[in-house]
Write an enzyme that holds these catalytic residues in place. Structure first.
Site, PDB file in Angstrom:
ATOM      1  CD  GLU A 163      -3.108  -0.836   0.330  1.00 28.43           C
ATOM      2  OE1 GLU A 163      -3.351   0.341   0.004  1.00 28.43           O
ATOM      3  OE2 GLU A 163      -3.772  -1.799  -0.080  1.00 28.43           O
ATOM      4  CB  CYS A 184      -1.573   7.517   1.491  1.00 27.43           C
ATOM      5  SG  CYS A 184      -3.097   6.734   2.032  1.00 27.43           S
TER       6      CYS A 184
HETATM    7  P1  NAD Z   1       8.171   4.624   4.935  1.00 27.21           P
HETATM    8  O1  NAD Z   1       8.217   3.821   3.692  1.00 27.21           O
HETATM    9  O2  NAD Z   1       9.318   5.497   5.254  1.00 27.21           O
HETATM   10  O3  NAD Z   1       8.031   3.648   6.218  1.00 27.21           O
HETATM   11  C1  NAD Z   1       7.025   2.651   6.316  1.00 27.21           C
HETATM   12  C2  NAD Z   1       7.522   1.498   7.183  1.00 27.21           C
HETATM   13  O4  NAD Z   1       8.706   0.947   6.622  1.00 27.21           O
HETATM   14  C3  NAD Z   1       7.877   1.895   8.624  1.00 27.21           C
HETATM   15  O5  NAD Z   1       7.341   0.908   9.496  1.00 27.21           O
HETATM   16  C4  NAD Z   1       9.387   1.882   8.650  1.00 27.21           C
HETATM   17  O6  NAD Z   1       9.925   1.465   9.888  1.00 27.21           O
HETATM   18  C5  NAD Z   1       9.763   0.881   7.573  1.00 27.21           C
HETATM   19  N1  NAD Z   1      11.010   1.211   6.876  1.00 27.21           N
HETATM   20  C6  NAD Z   1      11.466   2.450   6.558  1.00 27.21           C
HETATM   21  N2  NAD Z   1      12.645   2.366   5.879  1.00 27.21           N
HETATM   22  C7  NAD Z   1      12.930   1.038   5.764  1.00 27.21           C
HETATM   23  C8  NAD Z   1      13.996   0.297   5.167  1.00 27.21           C
HETATM   24  N3  NAD Z   1      15.018   0.899   4.580  1.00 27.21           N
HETATM   25  N4  NAD Z   1      13.945  -1.056   5.241  1.00 27.21           N
HETATM   26  C9  NAD Z   1      12.913  -1.683   5.847  1.00 27.21           C
HETATM   27  N5  NAD Z   1      11.894  -1.031   6.447  1.00 27.21           N
HETATM   28  C10 NAD Z   1      11.889   0.307   6.405  1.00 27.21           C
HETATM   29  O7  NAD Z   1       6.789   5.409   4.868  1.00 27.21           O
HETATM   30  P2  NAD Z   1       6.207   6.455   5.914  1.00 27.21           P
HETATM   31  O8  NAD Z   1       7.063   7.672   5.902  1.00 27.21           O
HETATM   32  O9  NAD Z   1       5.922   5.808   7.227  1.00 27.21           O
HETATM   33  O10 NAD Z   1       4.791   6.789   5.250  1.00 27.21           O
HETATM   34  C11 NAD Z   1       4.650   7.697   4.201  1.00 27.21           C
HETATM   35  C12 NAD Z   1       4.412   7.008   2.890  1.00 27.21           C
HETATM   36  O11 NAD Z   1       3.443   5.997   3.036  1.00 27.21           O
HETATM   37  C13 NAD Z   1       3.866   7.945   1.832  1.00 27.21           C
HETATM   38  O12 NAD Z   1       4.441   7.649   0.586  1.00 27.21           O
HETATM   39  C14 NAD Z   1       2.387   7.610   1.815  1.00 27.21           C
HETATM   40  O13 NAD Z   1       1.727   7.928   0.619  1.00 27.21           O
HETATM   41  C15 NAD Z   1       2.414   6.152   2.057  1.00 27.21           C
HETATM   42  N6  NAD Z   1       1.156   5.701   2.621  1.00 27.21           N
HETATM   43  C16 NAD Z   1       0.369   4.865   1.896  1.00 27.21           C
HETATM   44  C17 NAD Z   1      -0.851   4.456   2.404  1.00 27.21           C
HETATM   45  C18 NAD Z   1      -1.763   3.536   1.637  1.00 27.21           C
HETATM   46  O14 NAD Z   1      -2.739   3.096   2.222  1.00 27.21           O
HETATM   47  N7  NAD Z   1      -1.501   3.237   0.385  1.00 27.21           N
HETATM   48  C19 NAD Z   1      -1.262   4.897   3.654  1.00 27.21           C
HETATM   49  C20 NAD Z   1      -0.429   5.739   4.364  1.00 27.21           C
HETATM   50  C21 NAD Z   1       0.784   6.138   3.847  1.00 27.21           C
END
Ligand code: NAD
Length: 452
Positions: A207, A241
């Site tokens: 997602e 998002c």
């Molecule tokens: P992110 O990708 O930075 O982090 C998400 C998760 O991944 C966290 O739990 C984090 O600990 C983990 N993570 C981060 N870097 C990692 C790595 N290098 N290796 C493994 N795990 C890692 O995203 P965010 O900043 O928490 O959220 C923002 C993004 O999420 C935006 O792009 C937003 O559009 C998207 N989003 C999508 C939805 C949806 O339903 N499609 C909902 C909310 C947010």
């Protein structure tokens, strides 16, 4: 971590989660602990980014309660073995599809709606009969702690368990073998998750996000459009998002729409004093947003306070697709405005951009809406509204291409955590010789007739 995964695998093998009554009982227990811990959850999220009680209830908890209610009501029928017709060459036989849970699932949450994005996939996983290891985002520290407390104090770790942590923890988890991974986050990290899942051929749901446009046509209802765009953009201070990332507006109504948007922003009072306007999640994101501002193009707002993590609703006009603000998902309260003359130009441009998670079209012309939404590919969206499509659990919620893989909410969430096992049940009372060697012309003729 390894211990918990192996305990969950043993528990899954006991087949207890295959009992629908067990799943319903667990979901009801989850609803009960969420309800009885509402004040803990509300206080924690307020500490993290000043999310108000109203927002916490309407945009986080209410969705979870309705997901649980729906799953409890419907999961028995969703889990039923489905009869399908059998083709002629298998006659006499019966064909069945058996929904079966994948097994041990890993759910990785994002920070912007910490409760909704952690628990909604967990509800779908439990409804479908999986065990769950949940890794909430580490960024909203207090919400993450509250999630851990609620789950780990009330559920057995061999069925539902929270592991807190950041990148390193997630990478350690990804080294283990799961039967399903459900990730919410950025496309950049989504690719890391997909690669890690490939090592074990684990099915994934991703997602992700993207730049979701709101297109406002000449014949739209300007007042209503402005209200719905402002609400969708500045809810959670743009950290949603499916928030409209930028505006594409017909040049003949641009000025009218901008002044309606400004009136609506002022009516809503998104000032620092407003208890219903959330903070930007951290300083790093404040700096990221400040760097997107182009002083020459700001027509409204532009104020911020790094220390208080307050960022005022900001409009930037005369934007082109080459501007810095148009390169990545904004994820904050900045609304770039691009004008257009012909809807066809928009369609051509959008077709060449990565597929967004959402798209919104404001128009008074049903045919135009139908044509444009048929032409463009995106996760989901709305005509004459923003965001609200997420509240209808009959509409699968998810992205496509760069904005994700798979979808959830309601039945589609159940499907996402379910393998549909196909079974052909043959009778032994009739054994035609056609498929067996030796073959001849007569058999080939008959095969052609039967098999088409
Ligand atoms: P992110 O990708 O930075 O982090 C998400 C998760 O991944 C966290 O739990 C984090 O600990 C983990 N993570 C981060 N870097 C990692 C790595 N290098 N290796 C493994 N795990 C890692 O995203 P965010 O900043 O928490 O959220 C923002 C993004 O999420 C935006 O792009 C937003 O559009 C998207 N989003 C999508 C939805 C949806 O339903 N499609 C909902 C909310 C947010």
């Amino acid at each position: 971590m390894e211990n918990i995964v192996s305990q969950q695998r043993d528990f899954f093998k006991s087949d207890k989660t295959k009992d629908c009554n067990f799943r319903i009982q667990q979901l009801k227990a989850l609803k009960k602990v969420l309800k009885s811990n509402e004040s803990l959850l509300t206080e924690a999220i307020y500490k993290d980014f000043k999310k108000s009680e109203f927002d916490c209830y309407t945009t986080e908890l209410a969705l979870l309660y309705s997901d649980i209610n729906e799953a409890c009501k419907k999961l028995k029928s969703w889990s039923k073995i489905k009869r399908v017709s059998t083709n002629l060459i298998n006659f006499p036989a019966k064909s069945r599809i058996i929904p079966e849970p994948y097994g041990v699932s890993l759910i990785i949450g994002a920070w912007n709606y910490p409760y909704q994005l952690s628990f909604a996939p967990a509800i779908a996983a439990i409804a479908a009969g999986n065990t769950v290891i949940l890794k909430p985002s580490e960024i909203p520290v207090n919400s993450s702690k509250a999630i851990k407390k609620i789950v780990n104090d009330n559920f057995k770790s061999n069925f539902f368990h929270v592991i807190e942590g950041g990148v390193q923890t997630t990478q350690q988890l990804l080294g283990l073998n799961f039967d399903k991974i459900f990730f919410t986050g950025s496309p950049k990290v989504g690719k890391i998750i997909y690669q890690a899942a490939a090592q074990h051929l684990t099915p994934v749901t991703l997602e992700l996000g993207g730049k979701s446009p709101a297109i406002v046509c000449e014949n739209s209802n300007i007042e209503v459009s402005a209200k719905r765009i402002v609400w969708g953009k500045f809810l959670n201070a743009g950290q949603t998002c499916i928030a409209p990332d930028y505006l594409l507006v017909h040049k003949n109504i641009k000025d009218k729409l901008i002044s309606a948007i400004i009136s609506e922003i002022e009516r809503c009072n998104y000032s620092f004093a407003n208890k219903n306007y959330v903070q930007i999640i951290n300083e790093a994101n404040m700096h990221r947003l400040v760097a997107l501002l182009d002083k020459n193009k700001i027509i409204y707002g532009g104020d911020y306070d790094i220390y208080e993590r307050y960022f005022a609703p900001t409009l930037m006009s005369d934007i082109t697709f080459d501007d810095k603000v148009m390169q990545d998902e904004i994820f904050g309260p900045i609304l770039p405005i691009i004008e257009f003359e012909k809807i066809e130009e928009i369609s051509t441009k959008l077709k060449n951009l990565p597929k967004p998670l959402a798209s919104y079209l404001f128009t008074g012309n049903k045919k135009q809406a139908h044509r444009l939404f048929n032409e463009l590919s995106f996760g989901g969206g709305a005509v004459n509204d923003t965001i609200m499509h997420i509240t209808n659990s009959k509409l699968p919620f998810g992205g496509v291409g760069n904005s994700g893989i798979g979808s959830y909410h309601g039945k589609s969430g159940f499907n996402e955590f379910t393998h549909y096992k196909s079974i052909l049940k043959k009778s032994t009372c009739f054994e035609p010789n056609l498929k067996y060697s030796p073959y001849n012309e007569k058999k080939l003729k008959l095969a052609r007739r039967i098999m088409g």
